[in-house]
Scaffold this motif. Structure first.
Motif, PDB file in Angstrom:
ATOM      1  N   SER A   1     -32.118 -11.379  -6.955  1.00 37.25           N
ATOM      2  CA  SER A   1     -31.374 -11.317  -6.008  1.00 37.25           C
ATOM      3  C   SER A   1     -31.283  -9.995  -5.273  1.00 37.25           C
ATOM      4  O   SER A   1     -31.530 -10.162  -4.047  1.00 37.25           O
ATOM      5  CB  SER A   1     -29.329 -11.958  -5.911  1.00 37.25           C
ATOM      6  N   ARG A   2     -31.136  -9.231  -5.935  1.00 39.39           N
ATOM      7  CA  ARG A   2     -30.951  -7.692  -5.305  1.00 39.39           C
ATOM      8  C   ARG A   2     -32.452  -7.022  -4.777  1.00 39.39           C
ATOM      9  O   ARG A   2     -32.381  -6.367  -3.978  1.00 39.39           O
ATOM     10  CB  ARG A   2     -30.823  -7.111  -6.821  1.00 39.39           C
TER      11      ARG A   2
ATOM     12  N   ALA B   1     -33.199  -8.848  -1.632  1.00 36.81           N
ATOM     13  CA  ALA B   1     -31.385  -8.376  -0.740  1.00 36.81           C
ATOM     14  C   ALA B   1     -32.508  -6.762  -0.068  1.00 36.81           C
ATOM     15  O   ALA B   1     -31.951  -6.819   0.679  1.00 36.81           O
ATOM     16  CB  ALA B   1     -30.306  -8.004  -1.473  1.00 36.81           C
TER      17      ALA B   1
ATOM     18  N   GLN C   1     -34.520  -7.940   2.336  1.00 39.86           N
ATOM     19  CA  GLN C   1     -34.387  -8.823   3.744  1.00 39.86           C
ATOM     20  C   GLN C   1     -33.053  -7.336   5.336  1.00 39.86           C
ATOM     21  O   GLN C   1     -33.633  -7.662   5.817  1.00 39.86           O
ATOM     22  CB  GLN C   1     -32.707  -9.460   3.279  1.00 39.86           C
TER      23      GLN C   1
ATOM     24  N   GLN D   1     -24.213  -6.855   7.624  1.00 42.59           N
ATOM     25  CA  GLN D   1     -24.419  -7.300   6.294  1.00 42.59           C
ATOM     26  C   GLN D   1     -25.716  -7.675   5.681  1.00 42.59           C
ATOM     27  O   GLN D   1     -25.103  -8.271   4.556  1.00 42.59           O
ATOM     28  CB  GLN D   1     -24.556  -9.595   7.601  1.00 42.59           C
ATOM     29  N   SER D   2     -26.333  -7.007   5.798  1.00 39.83           N
ATOM     30  CA  SER D   2     -27.382  -6.746   5.015  1.00 39.83           C
ATOM     31  C   SER D   2     -27.160  -6.653   3.652  1.00 39.83           C
ATOM     32  O   SER D   2     -27.371  -6.396   3.223  1.00 39.83           O
ATOM     33  CB  SER D   2     -28.736  -6.696   5.405  1.00 39.83           C
TER      34      SER D   2
ATOM     35  N   ARG E   1     -24.080  -5.275   3.132  1.00 35.35           N
ATOM     36  CA  ARG E   1     -23.246  -5.218   2.108  1.00 35.35           C
ATOM     37  C   ARG E   1     -23.679  -6.970   1.510  1.00 35.35           C
ATOM     38  O   ARG E   1     -23.400  -6.824   0.232  1.00 35.35           O
ATOM     39  CB  ARG E   1     -22.025  -6.476   3.454  1.00 35.35           C
ATOM     40  N   ASP E   2     -24.820  -7.196   1.810  1.00 37.39           N
ATOM     41  CA  ASP E   2     -25.102  -8.462   0.867  1.00 37.39           C
ATOM     42  C   ASP E   2     -26.033  -7.765  -0.217  1.00 37.39           C
ATOM     43  O   ASP E   2     -26.032  -7.922  -1.402  1.00 37.39           O
ATOM     44  CB  ASP E   2     -26.046  -9.112   1.410  1.00 37.39           C
TER      45      ASP E   2
ATOM     46  N   THR F   1     -23.565  -6.236  -2.675  1.00 34.47           N
ATOM     47  CA  THR F   1     -22.894  -7.250  -3.108  1.00 34.47           C
ATOM     48  C   THR F   1     -23.991  -7.633  -4.998  1.00 34.47           C
ATOM     49  O   THR F   1     -23.494  -8.011  -5.964  1.00 34.47           O
ATOM     50  CB  THR F   1     -23.372  -8.415  -3.166  1.00 34.47           C
ATOM     51  N   ALA F   2     -25.165  -7.700  -4.147  1.00 35.67           N
ATOM     52  CA  ALA F   2     -26.131  -8.254  -4.719  1.00 35.67           C
ATOM     53  C   ALA F   2     -26.729  -6.764  -6.288  1.00 35.67           C
ATOM     54  O   ALA F   2     -26.864  -6.881  -7.248  1.00 35.67           O
ATOM     55  CB  ALA F   2     -27.776  -7.685  -4.375  1.00 35.67           C
TER      56      ALA F   2
END
Length: 289
Positions: free
Chosen positions: A228-229, A232, A235, A255-256, A258-259, A262-263
């Motif tokens: 997931s990281r 991200a 992305q 937003q990317s 922040r994602d 979070t990852a």
């Protein structure tokens, strides 16, 4: 600043500047909360490593510079369970108690059996005071032999008048005795302790198995968090590239970002949870709460 420049040249709407300012304010709020958590965690760590408030580390600032090391050895659940059954202190205490109960049974069984005892006594005596010598008919004293306390002590030391006795003493229980009742209670206690020991072993095996399964589950979570990281990161790179050519907006880039944060946080927390789970698995193999 980039959005303001784009607004000035007419390639971006003015609302984008406001969105950037709102995002910056939200980030500052999140930063303040993270700093508070950092300080609280730093105090908790200092409390574990310093010897008192006079320690230099108590006023120092701790700045970790390396990431937690990740090692994922294979977990052998049967071996971990057997290790816990052999080394757990609570199980060892229960087994020692069972040994004591067995000794009590042997002692009480001997007490309930008939017994034959060899009894012997031996004592010394001494006579003090004047000695009256009578004739052979026991009449009037013919003469008096003077004596005293020292004569009695000398007779005891010289063993002049020993008295000894030897005998056999046999006891046989008739009917139900208190010893037999105590023996039956001891047998009941042994069976009860045996059941408690089996239950404790089952509880230990369950705890260790659950801890091992927890380690394996978190290991799978780490693999998922790592993927997931990485996605991200890809992305974010894609959004930044699209923003440079005008195919994306600041909102999607933020937003990317922040994602990705979070990852990264999820991956780090999974690694820390994995290390804690390993410590818990090791503890459950050694001792109990």
């Amino acid at each position: 600043r980039d959005n303001r420049a784009r607004v000035e040249i007419g390639t971006l709407a003015p609302i984008e500047v406001v969105q950037s300012q709102a995002e910056a304010a939200a980030r500052r709020q999140t930063l303040a909360q993270a700093q508070q958590t950092l300080r609280t965690s730093e105090l908790a760590l200092k409390r574990l490593i310093v010897g008192g408030t006079q320690d230099d580390l108590w006023t120092a600032e701790l700045s970790p510079i390396d990431q937690p090391r990740l090692s994922q050895p294979p977990i052998d659940i049967p071996s971990a369970v057997n290790n816990a059954l052999d080394q757990r202190t609570d199980l060892d205490r229960a087994r020692r108690q069972q040994d004591i109960n067995q000794l009590n049974i042997r002692s009480l069984r001997n007490s309930s059996l008939p017994s034959l005892d060899l009894v012997g006594t031996f004592q010394l005596q001494g006579q003090g005071g004047d000695l009256l010598v009578r004739d052979f008919l026991g009449g009037k004293a013919e003469r008096i032999v003077p004596g005293g306390y020292e004569d009695a002590l000398n007779q005891i030391v010289d063993a002049d008048f020993p008295i000894w006795a030897v005998g056999l003493q046999m006891t046989y229980p008739i009917g139900t005795s208190s010893e037999e009742a105590a023996l039956e209670r001891a047998h009941l206690q042994v069976r009860q302790t045996e059941a408690e020991l089996r239950q404790l072993e089952l509880s230990v095996a369950t705890e260790v198995t659950n801890a091992a399964l927890q380690v394996e589950s978190i290991s799978e979570r780490i693999d998922a968090a790592k993927i997931s990281r990485e996605l991200a990161e890809e992305q974010l790179n894609a959004e930044e590239s699209k923003l440079q050519v005008g195919l994306s907006t600041n909102f999607f880039v933020v937003q990317s970002q922040r994602d990705l944060a979070t990852a990264r946080d999820a991956e780090l927390r999974a690694i820390l949870d994995y290390q804690k789970a390993l410590v818990e698995l090791e503890r459950l193999q050694q001792t109990s709460l």
